[in-house]
Design an enzyme around this catalytic site. Structure first.
Site, PDB file in Angstrom:
ATOM      1  N   ASN A  23       0.745  -1.248   0.052  1.00 33.27           N
ATOM      2  CA  ASN A  23      -0.038   0.037   0.082  1.00 33.27           C
ATOM      3  C   ASN A  23       1.014   1.286   0.040  1.00 33.27           C
ATOM      4  O   ASN A  23       1.672   1.225   0.707  1.00 33.27           O
ATOM      5  CB  ASN A  23      -0.908   0.120   1.122  1.00 33.27           C
ATOM      6  CG  ASN A  23      -1.978   1.279   1.364  1.00 33.27           C
ATOM      7  OD1 ASN A  23      -1.498   2.181   1.301  1.00 33.27           O
ATOM      8  ND2 ASN A  23      -3.071   0.692   1.043  1.00 33.27           N
ATOM      9  N   SER A  43      -4.994  -0.619  -2.886  1.00 34.01           N
ATOM     10  CA  SER A  43      -5.702   0.820  -2.739  1.00 34.01           C
ATOM     11  C   SER A  43      -6.740   0.726  -1.458  1.00 34.01           C
ATOM     12  O   SER A  43      -7.796  -0.129  -1.858  1.00 34.01           O
ATOM     13  CB  SER A  43      -6.256   1.482  -3.991  1.00 34.01           C
ATOM     14  OG  SER A  43      -6.651   2.719  -3.614  1.00 34.01           O
ATOM     15  N   GLU A  44      -6.786   1.142  -0.419  1.00 30.31           N
ATOM     16  CA  GLU A  44      -7.539   0.906   0.494  1.00 30.31           C
ATOM     17  C   GLU A  44      -8.989   1.286   0.384  1.00 30.31           C
ATOM     18  O   GLU A  44      -9.855   0.781   1.286  1.00 30.31           O
ATOM     19  CB  GLU A  44      -7.101   1.777   1.941  1.00 30.31           C
ATOM     20  CG  GLU A  44      -7.103   3.010   2.157  1.00 30.31           C
ATOM     21  CD  GLU A  44      -6.024   3.650   1.835  1.00 30.31           C
ATOM     22  OE1 GLU A  44      -5.104   3.277   1.003  1.00 30.31           O
ATOM     23  OE2 GLU A  44      -5.637   4.972   2.442  1.00 30.31           O
ATOM     24  N   ASN A  45      -9.455   1.921  -0.589  1.00 28.71           N
ATOM     25  CA  ASN A  45     -11.019   2.053  -0.843  1.00 28.71           C
ATOM     26  C   ASN A  45     -11.586   0.970  -1.505  1.00 28.71           C
ATOM     27  O   ASN A  45     -12.661   0.924  -1.831  1.00 28.71           O
ATOM     28  CB  ASN A  45     -11.231   3.383  -1.645  1.00 28.71           C
ATOM     29  CG  ASN A  45     -10.536   3.514  -2.944  1.00 28.71           C
ATOM     30  OD1 ASN A  45      -9.136   3.100  -3.001  1.00 28.71           O
ATOM     31  ND2 ASN A  45     -10.840   3.794  -4.036  1.00 28.71           N
ATOM     32  N   SER A  98     -11.129  -4.767   2.820  1.00 29.28           N
ATOM     33  CA  SER A  98     -10.017  -3.838   2.549  1.00 29.28           C
ATOM     34  C   SER A  98      -9.139  -3.821   3.616  1.00 29.28           C
ATOM     35  O   SER A  98      -7.900  -4.090   3.932  1.00 29.28           O
ATOM     36  CB  SER A  98     -10.265  -2.669   1.960  1.00 29.28           C
ATOM     37  OG  SER A  98      -9.078  -1.967   1.688  1.00 29.28           O
TER      38      SER A  98
END
Lengths: 235, 214
Positions: B29, B51-53, B93
């Site tokens: 990340n 991508s943490e979304n 996530s």
């Protein structure tokens, strides 16, 4: 089959809104936000709302609409940097704000929807987030107790639905929508297209219709917050 | 101290140095800012960006006209997918982040202390935007690599004995890359792992508040 499909966002929200209620909303930035339902909540006018959402929209769009109309008493969010009106109301003391780490917020929604009233996480241990929370050691490491979240209403956006409320999302617009949907006592979903039952592949449903009580098909502006591109290589 | 910053690595060189930390097969990340530049320097390595979304397998920015409002990164920028891409919700996530499945996070910082404490989300009295996913990332991923300038705008060391700002995580940082070199958090302080071209050990000692251990 019980009717879940409504003709408009206003009709789908009839009888579920009240002053002081707690609403969980899907979306990340302006991606995958229930823009029709937000506008309908503004028009219906309930006040003193507590809203859990990763972000607070931008000035004039998304949850920014409910801030402008002064309907929000408290926001629970992880990041609110894009909204000048939000900052103005917060700094002047008109608006309460509770920061939750993004993963803790998502898990609070997931847990609440799954009947789990609390969970231990190492996120935030030793920070201001841990203040006032139970700390418990497991296998030599500290964890803090966070509460599952149950909202009076969830509002979410999906790409497609069938008439029974089974939802399919598209790309990164899924984000907070499934966990938000599950944590509401009532969930209203807006989608780009409603198709007859039997049209979606049951193996490819992202959120089963059991979580979705009311459904509308809406028009979506789908505004882009940070349009970023690269140059095409010359042929 | 200012001349030391000029002699050392610039932002792109720092990003290139951070890219050397990444190995084949890693799920990684990258934070917003200088960390985003790291993607430009991974070369042929088999790295999957998270991508943490809600995305694994993040591609480059789209060509003009190909932007998709349903496809953004955690900085809300339009991006593209690659052949291995998968999408998932925010709870999933952060389950993979908190669960230690992400090998490394590269992120920026305002302050790092010699015990690995990290502050990068809040300056009291200034506009507070929120921690986003930073607290979850530093608590959960396998290795936390910080890229930041060695000194702040006033010329003061950002590598401290103790953080003065509210923490993002306690004892979470493994390695720090600044314009002056590479530093590891070890017992008793920071260990100088590498010195940037044109920088001397004496300059690092003069520019660093944190305890440096051999």
């Amino acid at each position: 089959m019980v009717k879940k499909v409504y003709g408009s966002a206003a009709e789908a929200l009839e009888g579920v809104l009240f002053d002081g209620m707690f609403i969980a909303a899907g979306g990340f930035g302006l991606c995958g936000i229930p823009e029709n339902l937000i506008a309908a909540i503004r028009d219906a006018g309930p006040k003193d709302l507590t809203i859990a959402s990763n972000n607070a929209g931008v000035d004039g769009f998304g949850l920014g609409l409910l801030l402008e109309s002064r309907q929000v008493k408290k926001m629970i969010a992880s990041y609110v940097g894009e909204n000048a009106e939000f900052m103005r109301q917060y700094l002047s003391g008109e608006l309460e704000l509770e920061f939750n780490p993004q993963g803790t917020l998502a898990e609070r929604m997931r847990a609440g929807g799954a009947g789990i009233p609390g969970f231990y996480t190492k996120t935030g241990v030793g920070t201001v987030i841990a203040e006032g929370k139970e700390v418990k050691e497991f296998d030599g490491q500290d964890y803090i107790l966070e509460r599952g979240m149950v909202a009076d209403l969830s509002i979410v956006k999906a790409w497609k639905a069938d008439e029974s409320g089974n939802l399919v999302f598209r790309k990164t617009s899924r984000n907070f929508n499934p966990p938000a949907a599950t944590c509401g006592k009532i969930c209203v979903a807006e989608v780009e297209e409603i198709v007859p039952c039997g049209t979606l592949n049951p193996d490819e449903i992202h959120l089963p219709g059991i979580y979705v009580h009311r459904l509308i098909q809406g028009e979506h502006e789908k505004r882009i917050e940070q349009r970023t591109v690269r140059q095409r290589e010359e042929a | 101290m200012m001349s030391a910053e000029i002699k050392g690595w610039d932002r792109n060189q720092m990003a290139a140095r951070a890219a050397r930390e990444l190995e084949d097969g890693m799920y990684v990340n990258l934070g917003i800012g200088i960390p985003t530049l790291v993607a430009n320097y991974v070369g042929d390595k088999d790295i999957t960006l998270q991508s943490e979304n809600g995305m694994l397998g993040m591609g480059p920015f789209p060509y003009e006209g190909d932007e998709d409002p349903d496809l953004i990164n955690a900085g809300k920028q339009t991006i593209t997918e690659v052949s291995r891409t998968s999408y998932f919700d925010s709870a999933q996530s952060f389950a993979m982040i908190r669960g230690g499945k992400i090998a490394a996070a590269v992120l920026g910082a305002m302050e790092v202390a010699e015990n690995g404490d990290l502050a990068n989300w809040m300056i009291p009295g200034k506009l507070v935007k929120g921690m986003g996913g930073a607290m979850d990332l530093v608590a959960g991923v396998g290795r936390v690599i910080v890229i930041m300038d060695h000194a702040n705008k006033k010329g003061e060391s950002k590598l401290l004995k103790q953080c003065t700002l509210p923490l993002t995580g306690k004892g979470v940082v493994d390695r720090i890359i600044t314009g002056m070199g590479v530093f590891d958090v070890v017992e008793g302080g920071l260990k100088v792992v590498e010195i940037a071209e044109g920088i001397t050990m004496a300059e690092i000692e003069a520019a660093t508040e944190a305890t440096l251990v051999p």
